[in-house]
Design an enzyme around this catalytic site. Sequence first.
Site, PDB file in Angstrom:
ATOM      1  N   CYS A  55       0.905  -1.202   0.100  1.00 57.60           N
ATOM      2  CA  CYS A  55      -0.138   0.155  -0.027  1.00 57.60           C
ATOM      3  C   CYS A  55       0.870   1.364   0.101  1.00 57.60           C
ATOM      4  O   CYS A  55       1.886   1.331   0.662  1.00 57.60           O
ATOM      5  CB  CYS A  55      -1.050  -0.176   1.131  1.00 57.60           C
ATOM      6  SG  CYS A  55      -1.929   1.371   1.254  1.00 57.60           S
ATOM      7  N   CYS A  59       0.525   4.624   6.845  1.00 59.59           N
ATOM      8  CA  CYS A  59      -0.214   4.496   8.342  1.00 59.59           C
ATOM      9  C   CYS A  59       0.741   3.825   9.128  1.00 59.59           C
ATOM     10  O   CYS A  59       1.136   2.599   8.733  1.00 59.59           O
ATOM     11  CB  CYS A  59      -1.546   3.805   8.211  1.00 59.59           C
ATOM     12  SG  CYS A  59      -2.438   4.483   6.661  1.00 59.59           S
ATOM     13  N   CYS A  62       0.207   0.097  10.327  1.00 62.38           N
ATOM     14  CA  CYS A  62      -0.359  -0.974   9.515  1.00 62.38           C
ATOM     15  C   CYS A  62       0.691  -1.940   8.848  1.00 62.38           C
ATOM     16  O   CYS A  62       1.836  -1.387   8.284  1.00 62.38           O
ATOM     17  CB  CYS A  62      -1.043  -0.326   8.173  1.00 62.38           C
ATOM     18  SG  CYS A  62      -1.900  -1.584   7.118  1.00 62.38           S
ATOM     19  N   CYS A  99     -17.280  -8.223   5.217  1.00 58.42           N
ATOM     20  CA  CYS A  99     -16.455  -7.086   4.903  1.00 58.42           C
ATOM     21  C   CYS A  99     -15.125  -7.388   4.444  1.00 58.42           C
ATOM     22  O   CYS A  99     -14.202  -8.162   4.787  1.00 58.42           O
ATOM     23  CB  CYS A  99     -16.147  -6.374   6.378  1.00 58.42           C
ATOM     24  SG  CYS A  99     -15.412  -4.722   6.332  1.00 58.42           S
ATOM     25  N   CYS A 130     -19.755  -5.043   3.354  1.00 56.66           N
ATOM     26  CA  CYS A 130     -19.276  -3.889   3.612  1.00 56.66           C
ATOM     27  C   CYS A 130     -17.785  -3.853   2.782  1.00 56.66           C
ATOM     28  O   CYS A 130     -17.409  -5.001   2.615  1.00 56.66           O
ATOM     29  CB  CYS A 130     -18.829  -3.941   5.097  1.00 56.66           C
ATOM     30  SG  CYS A 130     -17.961  -2.676   5.729  1.00 56.66           S
ATOM     31  N   CYS A 190     -19.342   3.039   8.507  1.00 58.17           N
ATOM     32  CA  CYS A 190     -18.782   2.405   9.635  1.00 58.17           C
ATOM     33  C   CYS A 190     -17.474   3.025   9.761  1.00 58.17           C
ATOM     34  O   CYS A 190     -16.578   3.187   8.787  1.00 58.17           O
ATOM     35  CB  CYS A 190     -18.258   0.682   8.998  1.00 58.17           C
ATOM     36  SG  CYS A 190     -17.324   0.037  10.193  1.00 58.17           S
ATOM     37  N   ARG A 262     -18.537  -1.428  17.665  1.00 61.05           N
ATOM     38  CA  ARG A 262     -17.639  -2.562  17.395  1.00 61.05           C
ATOM     39  C   ARG A 262     -16.360  -2.770  18.123  1.00 61.05           C
ATOM     40  O   ARG A 262     -15.397  -1.961  18.111  1.00 61.05           O
ATOM     41  CB  ARG A 262     -17.691  -2.631  16.080  1.00 61.05           C
ATOM     42  CG  ARG A 262     -17.080  -3.951  15.349  1.00 61.05           C
ATOM     43  CD  ARG A 262     -17.126  -3.714  13.836  1.00 61.05           C
ATOM     44  NE  ARG A 262     -18.263  -3.462  13.274  1.00 61.05           N
ATOM     45  CZ  ARG A 262     -19.284  -4.433  12.983  1.00 61.05           C
ATOM     46  NH1 ARG A 262     -18.991  -5.665  13.176  1.00 61.05           N
ATOM     47  NH2 ARG A 262     -20.374  -3.999  12.392  1.00 61.05           N
TER      48      ARG A 262
HETATM   49  N1  SAM Z   1      -6.727   0.882   2.878  1.00 60.01           N
HETATM   50  C1  SAM Z   1      -7.931   1.200   3.364  1.00 60.01           C
HETATM   51  C2  SAM Z   1      -7.771   2.236   4.267  1.00 60.01           C
HETATM   52  O1  SAM Z   1      -6.927   2.467   5.100  1.00 60.01           O
HETATM   53  O2  SAM Z   1      -8.771   2.909   4.423  1.00 60.01           O
HETATM   54  C3  SAM Z   1      -8.701  -0.093   4.148  1.00 60.01           C
HETATM   55  C4  SAM Z   1      -8.226  -0.949   4.944  1.00 60.01           C
HETATM   56  S1  SAM Z   1      -7.509  -0.531   6.317  1.00 60.01           S
HETATM   57  C5  SAM Z   1      -6.591  -1.961   7.060  1.00 60.01           C
HETATM   58  C6  SAM Z   1      -8.598  -0.462   7.593  1.00 60.01           C
HETATM   59  C7  SAM Z   1      -8.566  -0.071   9.090  1.00 60.01           C
HETATM   60  O3  SAM Z   1      -8.082  -0.891   9.867  1.00 60.01           O
HETATM   61  C8  SAM Z   1      -7.527   1.301   9.254  1.00 60.01           C
HETATM   62  O4  SAM Z   1      -8.263   2.437   9.068  1.00 60.01           O
HETATM   63  C9  SAM Z   1      -7.341   1.031  10.599  1.00 60.01           C
HETATM   64  O5  SAM Z   1      -8.121   1.728  11.441  1.00 60.01           O
HETATM   65  C10 SAM Z   1      -7.478  -0.423  10.980  1.00 60.01           C
HETATM   66  N2  SAM Z   1      -6.075  -1.092  11.182  1.00 60.01           N
HETATM   67  C11 SAM Z   1      -5.111  -1.467  10.271  1.00 60.01           C
HETATM   68  N3  SAM Z   1      -3.981  -1.993  11.029  1.00 60.01           N
HETATM   69  C12 SAM Z   1      -4.419  -2.030  12.107  1.00 60.01           C
HETATM   70  C13 SAM Z   1      -3.852  -2.469  13.270  1.00 60.01           C
HETATM   71  N4  SAM Z   1      -2.576  -3.127  13.159  1.00 60.01           N
HETATM   72  N5  SAM Z   1      -4.319  -2.430  14.696  1.00 60.01           N
HETATM   73  C14 SAM Z   1      -5.630  -2.185  14.569  1.00 60.01           C
HETATM   74  N6  SAM Z   1      -6.324  -1.562  13.679  1.00 60.01           N
HETATM   75  C15 SAM Z   1      -5.842  -1.702  12.344  1.00 60.01           C
HETATM   76  C1  DTB Z   2     -11.538  -1.724  11.423  1.00 59.82           C
HETATM   77  O1  DTB Z   2     -11.749  -0.860  12.003  1.00 59.82           O
HETATM   78  N1  DTB Z   2     -11.021  -2.854  11.754  1.00 59.82           N
HETATM   79  C2  DTB Z   2     -10.689  -3.747  10.757  1.00 59.82           C
HETATM   80  C3  DTB Z   2     -11.725  -3.289   9.513  1.00 59.82           C
HETATM   81  N2  DTB Z   2     -12.086  -2.118  10.086  1.00 59.82           N
HETATM   82  C4  DTB Z   2     -11.466  -3.234   8.223  1.00 59.82           C
HETATM   83  C5  DTB Z   2      -9.326  -4.175  10.104  1.00 59.82           C
HETATM   84  C6  DTB Z   2      -8.488  -4.422  11.309  1.00 59.82           C
HETATM   85  C7  DTB Z   2      -7.198  -4.818  10.855  1.00 59.82           C
HETATM   86  C8  DTB Z   2      -6.215  -5.300  12.043  1.00 59.82           C
HETATM   87  C9  DTB Z   2      -4.719  -5.523  11.649  1.00 59.82           C
HETATM   88  C10 DTB Z   2      -4.677  -6.403  10.509  1.00 59.82           C
HETATM   89  O2  DTB Z   2      -5.415  -7.705  10.585  1.00 59.82           O
HETATM   90  O3  DTB Z   2      -4.170  -6.284   9.529  1.00 59.82           O
HETATM   91 FE1  SF4 Z   3      -2.857   1.273   3.230  1.00 60.02          FE
HETATM   92 FE2  SF4 Z   3      -3.047   0.219   5.629  1.00 60.02          FE
HETATM   93 FE3  SF4 Z   3      -3.249   2.661   5.546  1.00 60.02          FE
HETATM   94 FE4  SF4 Z   3      -5.283   1.118   4.590  1.00 60.02          FE
HETATM   95  S1  SF4 Z   3      -4.375   1.327   6.941  1.00 60.02           S
HETATM   96  S2  SF4 Z   3      -4.210   2.768   3.695  1.00 60.02           S
HETATM   97  S3  SF4 Z   3      -3.912  -0.651   3.972  1.00 60.02           S
HETATM   98  S4  SF4 Z   3      -1.392   1.572   4.885  1.00 60.02           S
END
Ligand code: SAM
Ligand code: DTB
Ligand code: SF4
Length: 332
Positions: A55, A59, A62, A99, A130, A190, A262
């Site tokens: 990506c 973030c 992530c 989702c 979703c 959401c 949630r």
């Molecule tokens: N890439 C898209 C975005 O960021 O909008 C969608 C997927 S992203 C993984 C969705 C959400 O998952 C993020 O906004 C974040 O709030 C949550 N998330 C991602 N990594 C996480 C982590 N390590 N621990 C907790 N929440 C996480």
């Molecule tokens: C949200 O708030 N949490 C979910 C979903 N929306 C997409 C994602 C959590 C991701 C946790 C880390 C991972 O498994 O990569």
């Molecule tokens: Fe990309 Fe992860 Fe950020 Fe979503 S949360 S935009 S997958 S780096």
Amino acid sequence: MNPQIRHDWETGEVLALFQQPFNDLLFQAHSVHRAHFDPNRVQASTLLSIKTGACPEDCGYCSQSAHHETRLERERLLPLEEVLEAARRAKEQGATRFCMGAAWRNPTDTNLARVIEMVRGVKDLGLETCVTLGMLTEEQAQRLKAAGLDYYNHNLDTSPEFYGKVITTRTYRDRLDTLDHVRRAGLKICSGGILGMGESRADRASMLCQLANLPEHPESVPINLLVQVEGTPLHGVEKLDPLEFVRTIAVARIMMPASWVRLSAGRQEMSDEMQALCFFAGANSLFYGERLLTTDNAGTDRDLDLFQRLGLQMEQQVQTEKPPQGRACHRA
Ligand code: SAM
Ligand code: DTB
Ligand code: SF4
């Protein structure tokens, strides 16, 4: 208009909610919860990562960001049949919503067309749908709505004040704009955030103000506990006091009384007792299944055991699978 649904929250009064004695806060939150929901029901959504890793966003939490050295295997957009197979399994296990998450800054129109096929297919199985695909234009949101999408997940993640310490490649305003496009298209929202990233209580209060002061409350408010992933900048950050997490759930419940709060990522690290307190404080939905997107979730066996011990019921699937096209539907 329901006078309990407010959109004029100020951080100071939200901090005052946080600062109450724990029992007073939980009593208030639980009373609000009971006035709006059956307190013994939880809604379960299952997640699937349909496009993993590489990506362009940075973030700090992530596993999927190309800016961090994580051990994640990247994957292209999954084939439709693979997605539908996962959705069928989720339905068999009792989830009511499926989702699908993609590691994109935003979807291209070609990718969106493929996601739309997935949305149609999952919907035809009788599940709510979703997706979370990054930033959307209003036109893209309208295309998703026309395909039958129910919810769009797009998190604010944290307060506007703390945001720059976590993400630099996309602004807070970008996120609010996407939420606006999604809402204008008539989709359900959401949106929530992540706790335990080193933010302060004032940041947690400020994030909840942003969510509750949107023109309409998000129907679903995911509160994630940071899953610390090796190789990400937030790996090793000081862990959040579990009782502070419960307090945040309680405050979210009071501020957004009719939304589904949630209990999201991070449940694998939570004790049964902590989760029970979260349900008492007003959490009434969760991610259900062995995996989140790229990390492990609390397993379904553990969840079913916990629900049984707490007397919690999972929301039932209400829709039924559509008959295959071209065949008449005979009523008995
Ligand atoms: N890439 C898209 C975005 O960021 O909008 C969608 C997927 S992203 C993984 C969705 C959400 O998952 C993020 O906004 C974040 O709030 C949550 N998330 C991602 N990594 C996480 C982590 N390590 N621990 C907790 N929440 C996480
Ligand atoms: C949200 O708030 N949490 C979910 C979903 N929306 C997409 C994602 C959590 C991701 C946790 C880390 C991972 O498994 O990569
Ligand atoms: Fe990309 Fe992860 Fe950020 Fe979503 S949360 S935009 S997958 S780096």
